[in-house]
Motif scaffolding. Structure first.
Motif, PDB file in Angstrom:
ATOM      1  N   HIS A  12       0.827  -1.195   0.000  1.00  0.00           N
ATOM      2  CA  HIS A  12       0.000   0.000   0.000  1.00  0.00           C
ATOM      3  C   HIS A  12       0.865   1.250   0.000  1.00  0.00           C
ATOM      4  O   HIS A  12       1.981   1.241   0.531  1.00  0.00           O
ATOM      5  CB  HIS A  12      -0.899   0.023   1.245  1.00  0.00           C
ATOM      6  N   LYS A  42       2.538   5.014   3.449  1.00  0.00           N
ATOM      7  CA  LYS A  42       3.007   4.446   4.716  1.00  0.00           C
ATOM      8  C   LYS A  42       4.449   4.860   5.022  1.00  0.00           C
ATOM      9  O   LYS A  42       5.065   4.357   5.937  1.00  0.00           O
ATOM     10  CB  LYS A  42       2.886   2.901   4.659  1.00  0.00           C
ATOM     11  N   LYS A  44      -1.940  10.515  10.634  1.00  0.00           N
ATOM     12  CA  LYS A  44      -2.732   9.343  10.267  1.00  0.00           C
ATOM     13  C   LYS A  44      -3.089   8.547  11.518  1.00  0.00           C
ATOM     14  O   LYS A  44      -2.280   8.434  12.429  1.00  0.00           O
ATOM     15  CB  LYS A  44      -1.953   8.455   9.285  1.00  0.00           C
ATOM     16  N   THR A  45      -4.286   7.986  11.523  1.00  0.00           N
ATOM     17  CA  THR A  45      -4.737   7.240  12.693  1.00  0.00           C
ATOM     18  C   THR A  45      -4.001   5.908  12.782  1.00  0.00           C
ATOM     19  O   THR A  45      -3.475   5.401  11.788  1.00  0.00           O
ATOM     20  CB  THR A  45      -6.250   6.968  12.625  1.00  0.00           C
ATOM     21  N   THR A  46      -3.990   5.342  13.975  1.00  0.00           N
ATOM     22  CA  THR A  46      -3.348   4.042  14.196  1.00  0.00           C
ATOM     23  C   THR A  46      -4.005   2.975  13.332  1.00  0.00           C
ATOM     24  O   THR A  46      -3.324   2.118  12.771  1.00  0.00           O
ATOM     25  CB  THR A  46      -3.463   3.655  15.679  1.00  0.00           C
ATOM     26  N   LYS A  47      -5.318   3.030  13.220  1.00  0.00           N
ATOM     27  CA  LYS A  47      -6.054   2.060  12.408  1.00  0.00           C
ATOM     28  C   LYS A  47      -5.644   2.155  10.938  1.00  0.00           C
ATOM     29  O   LYS A  47      -5.449   1.135  10.272  1.00  0.00           O
ATOM     30  CB  LYS A  47      -7.550   2.315  12.552  1.00  0.00           C
ATOM     31  N   GLN A  48      -5.511   3.388  10.456  1.00  0.00           N
ATOM     32  CA  GLN A  48      -5.126   3.594   9.058  1.00  0.00           C
ATOM     33  C   GLN A  48      -3.722   3.053   8.790  1.00  0.00           C
ATOM     34  O   GLN A  48      -3.499   2.352   7.807  1.00  0.00           O
ATOM     35  CB  GLN A  48      -5.186   5.086   8.735  1.00  0.00           C
ATOM     36  N   LYS A  49      -2.804   3.336   9.697  1.00  0.00           N
ATOM     37  CA  LYS A  49      -1.416   2.861   9.537  1.00  0.00           C
ATOM     38  C   LYS A  49      -1.344   1.342   9.607  1.00  0.00           C
ATOM     39  O   LYS A  49      -0.606   0.709   8.848  1.00  0.00           O
ATOM     40  CB  LYS A  49      -0.520   3.488  10.597  1.00  0.00           C
ATOM     41  N   ARG A  50      -2.124   0.751  10.502  1.00  0.00           N
ATOM     42  CA  ARG A  50      -2.142  -0.703  10.640  1.00  0.00           C
ATOM     43  C   ARG A  50      -2.672  -1.363   9.367  1.00  0.00           C
ATOM     44  O   ARG A  50      -2.127  -2.357   8.893  1.00  0.00           O
ATOM     45  CB  ARG A  50      -3.002  -1.094  11.844  1.00  0.00           C
ATOM     46  N   ASN A  51      -3.739  -0.807   8.799  1.00  0.00           N
ATOM     47  CA  ASN A  51      -4.321  -1.377   7.588  1.00  0.00           C
ATOM     48  C   ASN A  51      -3.439  -1.203   6.360  1.00  0.00           C
ATOM     49  O   ASN A  51      -3.525  -1.983   5.423  1.00  0.00           O
ATOM     50  CB  ASN A  51      -5.710  -0.779   7.337  1.00  0.00           C
ATOM     51  N   LEU A  52      -2.571  -0.192   6.360  1.00  0.00           N
ATOM     52  CA  LEU A  52      -1.645   0.010   5.246  1.00  0.00           C
ATOM     53  C   LEU A  52      -0.461  -0.952   5.304  1.00  0.00           C
ATOM     54  O   LEU A  52       0.258  -1.110   4.321  1.00  0.00           O
ATOM     55  CB  LEU A  52      -1.125   1.449   5.253  1.00  0.00           C
ATOM     56  N   THR A  53      -0.251  -1.602   6.450  1.00  0.00           N
ATOM     57  CA  THR A  53       0.878  -2.507   6.625  1.00  0.00           C
ATOM     58  C   THR A  53       0.768  -3.729   5.728  1.00  0.00           C
ATOM     59  O   THR A  53       1.749  -4.163   5.140  1.00  0.00           O
ATOM     60  CB  THR A  53       0.964  -2.957   8.102  1.00  0.00           C
TER      61      THR A  53
END
Length: 64
Positions: A26, A29, A36-45
């Motif tokens: 993605h 990142k 950026k929110t923690t959720k957004q960063k986690r989902n981009l991983t």
């Protein structure tokens, strides 16, 4: 006829799976992560697959 070279930008960014699909990472990142929110960063991983409409073009760049 000379051999066709693999696109060097594509070989760094994409990977073929065992079934022949194309894996990608993605975007968004690498920097400016504070807003950026923690959720957004986690989902981009996690990696995902290249869309079916783009798959033919990406494979042409990879398989030379």
């Amino acid at each position: 006829m000379p051999k066709i070279k693999t696109n060097s930008g594509a070989k760094k960014r994409f990977e073929l799976t065992g079934t022949g699909k194309v894996k990608r990472k993605h975007a968004f990142k690498s920097h400016i992560l504070t807003k950026k929110t923690t959720k957004q960063k986690r989902n981009l991983t996690y990696s995902s697959l290249v869309a079916s409409v783009d798959e033919k073009r990406v494979k042409a760049m990879l398989v030379a």
